[in-house]
Design an enzyme around this catalytic site. Sequence first.
Site, PDB file in Angstrom:
ATOM      1  N   LYS A   8       0.845  -1.208   0.000  1.00  0.00           N
ATOM      2  CA  LYS A   8       0.000   0.000   0.000  1.00  0.00           C
ATOM      3  C   LYS A   8       0.876   1.253   0.000  1.00  0.00           C
ATOM      4  O   LYS A   8       2.048   1.219   0.424  1.00  0.00           O
ATOM      5  CB  LYS A   8      -0.933   0.039   1.221  1.00  0.00           C
ATOM      6  CG  LYS A   8      -0.261   0.089   2.602  1.00  0.00           C
ATOM      7  CD  LYS A   8       0.106   1.460   3.118  1.00  0.00           C
ATOM      8  CE  LYS A   8       0.781   1.404   4.486  1.00  0.00           C
ATOM      9  NZ  LYS A   8       1.577   2.549   4.840  1.00  0.00           N
ATOM     10  N   ASP A 132      -2.718  -1.575  10.792  1.00  0.00           N
ATOM     11  CA  ASP A 132      -2.949  -1.493   9.345  1.00  0.00           C
ATOM     12  C   ASP A 132      -3.541  -2.782   8.770  1.00  0.00           C
ATOM     13  O   ASP A 132      -3.916  -2.814   7.593  1.00  0.00           O
ATOM     14  CB  ASP A 132      -1.624  -1.207   8.604  1.00  0.00           C
ATOM     15  CG  ASP A 132      -1.208   0.259   8.715  1.00  0.00           C
ATOM     16  OD1 ASP A 132      -2.032   1.076   9.191  1.00  0.00           O
ATOM     17  OD2 ASP A 132      -0.076   0.581   8.333  1.00  0.00           O
TER      18      ASP A 132
HETATM   19  P1  ATP Z   1       4.219  -0.498   8.480  1.00  0.00           P
HETATM   20  O1  ATP Z   1       4.215   0.726   7.618  1.00  0.00           O
HETATM   21  O2  ATP Z   1       2.887  -1.165   8.626  1.00  0.00           O
HETATM   22  O3  ATP Z   1       4.986  -0.368   9.772  1.00  0.00           O
HETATM   23  P2  ATP Z   1       6.412  -1.509   7.028  1.00  0.00           P
HETATM   24  O4  ATP Z   1       6.210  -1.719   5.557  1.00  0.00           O
HETATM   25  O5  ATP Z   1       7.141  -0.257   7.418  1.00  0.00           O
HETATM   26  O6  ATP Z   1       5.016  -1.599   7.683  1.00  0.00           O
HETATM   27  P3  ATP Z   1       7.099  -4.266   7.367  1.00  0.00           P
HETATM   28  O7  ATP Z   1       7.682  -4.587   6.012  1.00  0.00           O
HETATM   29  O8  ATP Z   1       5.742  -4.746   7.640  1.00  0.00           O
HETATM   30  O9  ATP Z   1       7.198  -2.697   7.654  1.00  0.00           O
HETATM   31  O10 ATP Z   1       8.155  -4.827   8.460  1.00  0.00           O
HETATM   32  C1  ATP Z   1       8.182  -4.419   9.767  1.00  0.00           C
HETATM   33  C2  ATP Z   1       9.063  -5.356  10.615  1.00  0.00           C
HETATM   34  O11 ATP Z   1       8.362  -6.566  10.840  1.00  0.00           O
HETATM   35  C3  ATP Z   1      10.387  -5.739   9.963  1.00  0.00           C
HETATM   36  O12 ATP Z   1      11.410  -5.421  10.881  1.00  0.00           O
HETATM   37  C4  ATP Z   1      10.329  -7.238   9.750  1.00  0.00           C
HETATM   38  O13 ATP Z   1      11.519  -7.908  10.051  1.00  0.00           O
HETATM   39  C5  ATP Z   1       9.197  -7.713  10.664  1.00  0.00           C
HETATM   40  N1  ATP Z   1       8.343  -8.784  10.046  1.00  0.00           N
HETATM   41  C6  ATP Z   1       7.804  -9.845  10.654  1.00  0.00           C
HETATM   42  N2  ATP Z   1       7.031 -10.557   9.817  1.00  0.00           N
HETATM   43  C7  ATP Z   1       7.083  -9.947   8.636  1.00  0.00           C
HETATM   44  C8  ATP Z   1       6.489 -10.203   7.382  1.00  0.00           C
HETATM   45  N3  ATP Z   1       5.691 -11.260   7.147  1.00  0.00           N
HETATM   46  N4  ATP Z   1       6.741  -9.325   6.399  1.00  0.00           N
HETATM   47  C9  ATP Z   1       7.529  -8.249   6.607  1.00  0.00           C
HETATM   48  N5  ATP Z   1       8.113  -7.970   7.767  1.00  0.00           N
HETATM   49  C10 ATP Z   1       7.903  -8.801   8.799  1.00  0.00           C
END
Ligand code: ATP
Length: 279
Positions: A8, A132
């Site tokens: 997203k 989210d």
């Molecule tokens: P948000 O904006 O919702 O915080 P994001 O895109 O910034 O999401 P994610 O890619 O969801 O961040 O990752 C956040 C943390 O969660 C990372 O440090 C990652 O190691 C951990 N994590 C655990 N499970 C997952 C997964 N299935 N996919 C991605 N990251 C994961």
Amino acid sequence: MELKAKAKINLTLDVLYKRPDGYHQVEMIMQTLELADILHIEESEETQIICNHPFVPEGQGNLVYKAVEELKRYCNIDKNVKIHIEKNIPVAAGLGGGSSDCAATLKGLNKMWNLGLDDDTLEKIGLNLGADVPFFIKGGTQLAQGIGEKLTPLPSPPPMWVVLGKANMGVSTKEVYSNLNLENISKRPNTQSMIKAIETGDIKEICNNLCNVLETVTLKKYSTVRNIKNRMAQMGANGVLMSGSGPTVYGLCNTYDKAVRIAKNLETLTEEVYVTKFC
Ligand code: ATP
């Protein structure tokens, strides 16, 4: 079973205030993209989560493991699954990858185990996994309020190409929120104007209304993120903004050729560049 978990972007992100329980009251319009992780789910003796990305934990540390456990607990089920996550969405990037994987898992297991749960129930279960997660149950274009759980579906905006440029670092959402100074924000999104622009399909107004208050933290701290944003604007993107807590910046483009031209140019600033579209 094979499932898509879309990324997203935030077309707007406003933080209204910090609640006594520590959560932030937000108001944001989110849009899913074609860029997606692929999840393969199969029945198994014990629950196993496998991922091809070096920064994503496998097993119990993965958000998807918690999604499986939460659904089993809610429906009182004693079954297990093996889930293989093919990560295409950049990690810790502001693109909601982990939350989207969780939502896809809930939807997939609802089908696989014939649970018959409706979207409202899946959103409720999803909220226990992350603010989210409920958005990703339906995806598309939605206004999210509260901590992210109060969702209003919006019509789809006109199709647009999206260039994503991620600086070579991960950003902790928690840290960005804790460094946010609500008194220091001079420009806030006009959410109603953005909704009107989406409803009337006015690309120019959509681009004029892009606004994310978390830029005050991440852009200030990381010059690379600022450089990526400036470069996209210089190269003629119709609109540019940081997504979520960053560090990914996106550029909206009305033509594929423009998106590819910007993406090529960005490769001199960062290796992580993607061209995708609203989906
Ligand atoms: P948000 O904006 O919702 O915080 P994001 O895109 O910034 O999401 P994610 O890619 O969801 O961040 O990752 C956040 C943390 O969660 C990372 O440090 C990652 O190691 C951990 N994590 C655990 N499970 C997952 C997964 N299935 N996919 C991605 N990251 C994961």
